[in-house]
Design an enzyme around this catalytic site. Structure first.
Site, PDB file in Angstrom:
ATOM      1  N   ASN A   8      19.113 -43.214   7.933  1.00 62.98           N
ATOM      2  CA  ASN A   8      18.255 -42.453   7.018  1.00 62.98           C
ATOM      3  C   ASN A   8      19.154 -41.816   5.950  1.00 62.98           C
ATOM      4  OD1 ASN A   8      16.478 -40.726   5.761  1.00 62.98           O
ATOM      5  ND2 ASN A   8      16.201 -39.354   7.520  1.00 62.98           N
ATOM      6  N   LYS A  10      18.325 -40.227   3.403  1.00 61.13           N
ATOM      7  CA  LYS A  10      17.732 -39.024   2.787  1.00 61.13           C
ATOM      8  C   LYS A  10      17.843 -39.141   1.253  1.00 61.13           C
ATOM      9  CE  LYS A  10      18.599 -36.675   7.055  1.00 61.13           C
ATOM     10  NZ  LYS A  10      18.735 -35.457   7.803  1.00 61.13           N
ATOM     11  N   HIS A  94       9.012 -37.249   9.246  1.00 66.17           N
ATOM     12  CA  HIS A  94      10.345 -36.653   9.446  1.00 66.17           C
ATOM     13  C   HIS A  94      10.232 -35.135   9.320  1.00 66.17           C
ATOM     14  CE1 HIS A  94      14.512 -35.525   8.825  1.00 66.17           C
ATOM     15  NE2 HIS A  94      14.827 -36.673   9.396  1.00 66.17           N
ATOM     16  N   GLU A  96      12.026 -33.000   7.975  1.00 66.75           N
ATOM     17  CA  GLU A  96      12.300 -32.444   6.644  1.00 66.75           C
ATOM     18  C   GLU A  96      11.084 -32.569   5.732  1.00 66.75           C
ATOM     19  OE1 GLU A  96      15.929 -34.510   5.716  1.00 66.75           O
ATOM     20  OE2 GLU A  96      17.000 -33.347   7.245  1.00 66.75           O
ATOM     21  N   GLU A 167      13.744 -36.453  17.450  1.00 71.06           N
ATOM     22  CA  GLU A 167      14.771 -35.724  16.709  1.00 71.06           C
ATOM     23  C   GLU A 167      14.547 -34.218  16.866  1.00 71.06           C
ATOM     24  OE1 GLU A 167      16.537 -38.172  13.275  1.00 71.06           O
ATOM     25  OE2 GLU A 167      14.721 -37.261  12.525  1.00 71.06           O
ATOM     26  N   GLY A 173      21.418 -32.563  11.196  1.00 70.76           N
ATOM     27  CA  GLY A 173      22.294 -32.101  10.110  1.00 70.76           C
ATOM     28  C   GLY A 173      23.465 -31.244  10.559  1.00 70.76           C
ATOM     29  N   SER A 212      22.360 -35.581  14.324  1.00 70.51           N
ATOM     30  CA  SER A 212      23.826 -35.465  14.327  1.00 70.51           C
ATOM     31  C   SER A 212      24.525 -36.517  15.186  1.00 70.51           C
ATOM     32  CB  SER A 212      24.251 -34.062  14.779  1.00 70.51           C
ATOM     33  OG  SER A 212      23.678 -33.095  13.930  1.00 70.51           O
TER      34      SER A 212
HETATM   35  P1  PGA Z   1      21.537 -36.270  10.852  1.00 71.00           P
HETATM   36  O1  PGA Z   1      20.055 -36.629  10.418  1.00 71.00           O
HETATM   37  O2  PGA Z   1      22.101 -37.459  11.561  1.00 71.00           O
HETATM   38  O3  PGA Z   1      22.235 -35.968   9.586  1.00 71.00           O
HETATM   39  O4  PGA Z   1      21.444 -35.090  11.775  1.00 71.00           O
HETATM   40  C1  PGA Z   1      19.198 -37.335  11.239  1.00 71.00           C
HETATM   41  C2  PGA Z   1      17.830 -37.365  10.608  1.00 71.00           C
HETATM   42  O5  PGA Z   1      17.408 -36.334  10.056  1.00 71.00           O
HETATM   43  O6  PGA Z   1      17.149 -38.384  10.622  1.00 71.00           O
END
Ligand code: PGA
Length: 253
Positions: A8, A10, A94, A96, A167, A173, A212
């Site tokens: 992803n 982002k 997601h 976010e 997640e 993050g 992460s």
């Molecule tokens: P991250 O993000 O690996 O940076 O924690 C995962 C995600 O939000 O899909």
């Protein structure tokens, strides 16, 4: 069933040149994978120029899609439109996006998106995850609710087009993924919910972990077959590290 590693991106990278290089390098590095599908999900503006890189082991996914096929929805892109650009996977709900609030990311809208994408024969990657964990286990009921509402009225015929990405919001993050034992326990819990709703047919739904993940945490998380893949955020922007994760997943029995 093949395992799945989803990158992803982002809202990265900043330029198309970088996006093309990243996709090209990841595609090259994953071409020998036999048991693992690799998907990258760039920002929607790069989907068209990257459409031609999609193959039968390297897939292009979107980070969101609207459920209506076309119409007066300013700023939205529909899944039907994405199909024209070889988009085979869509991340839905997601955290976010959920945290932005608004009507476009309610449980109901997320469910409509899952149905629209899976109904077209593409893969809907439904993201779920608790914001915090409490000792009394209320977060488990929260997760159950997210699974139930996300998959409401899904036709059994489309179950193989559904992926659940677990997640935990607090693990996204950061520097460290959730510990593997907790991931495995939660994945078993999600698997049981799926079994309760859909019976054995639900075994075609892959469960991924995200939050992460790096090449250090990936082997333990993927071991044992509790999860069938990973959703990788910031590490998916680093070709070498991302490919290491892909190789770890490929190497696991
Ligand atoms: P991250 O993000 O690996 O940076 O924690 C995962 C995600 O939000 O899909």
């Amino acid at each position: 069933m093949k395992k799945l590693v989803v990158g992803n991106w982002k809202m990265n990278p900043l330029t198309l040149i970088e996006a093309k290089k990243l996709a090209g390098d990841i595609k090259k590095g994953s071409k020998l994978m036999k048991k693992t599908e690799v998907v990258v999900c760039p920002p929607s503006i790069y989907l068209s120029p990257l459409a031609s890189t999609a193959s039968n082991v390297f897939f292009i996914g979107a980070q969101n899609a609207y459920y209506e096929p076309f119409g007066a929805y300013t700023g939205e892109v529909s899944f039907k439109q994405l199909l024209d650009f070889n988009v085979s996977h869509v991340i839905i709900g997601h955290s976010e996006r959920r945290s932005l609030g608004g009507k476009a990311e309610t449980d109901e809208a997320i469910n409509k998106k899952v149905r629209a994408v899976a109904g077209e024969g593409a893969t809907a990657i439904l993201c779920i995850g608790e914001s915090t964990r409490d000792r009394d286990g209320h977060y488990l009921e929260f997760l159950r609710g997210q699974v139930m509402s996300g998959l409401r009225d899904i036709s059994k015929k489309t179950l193989s087009h559904i992926v659940i990405a677990y997640e935990p919001v607090w693990a996204i993050g950061g520097n460290t993924a959730m510990n593997a034992r907790d991931v495995h326990e939660t994945a078993l819990f999600i698997r049981k919910i799926l079994r309760d709703i859909f019976g054995p047919l639900s075994d075609s739904i892959r469960i991924l972990y995200g939050g992460s993940v790096d090449d250090f945490s990936a082997p333990d998380i993927i071991a044992g077959g509790f999860v069938q893949g990973l959703l990788v955020g910031h590490e998916s922007l680093k070709v070498k590290d991302f490919l290491k994760i892909v190789e770890e997943v490929e190497a696991t029995k």
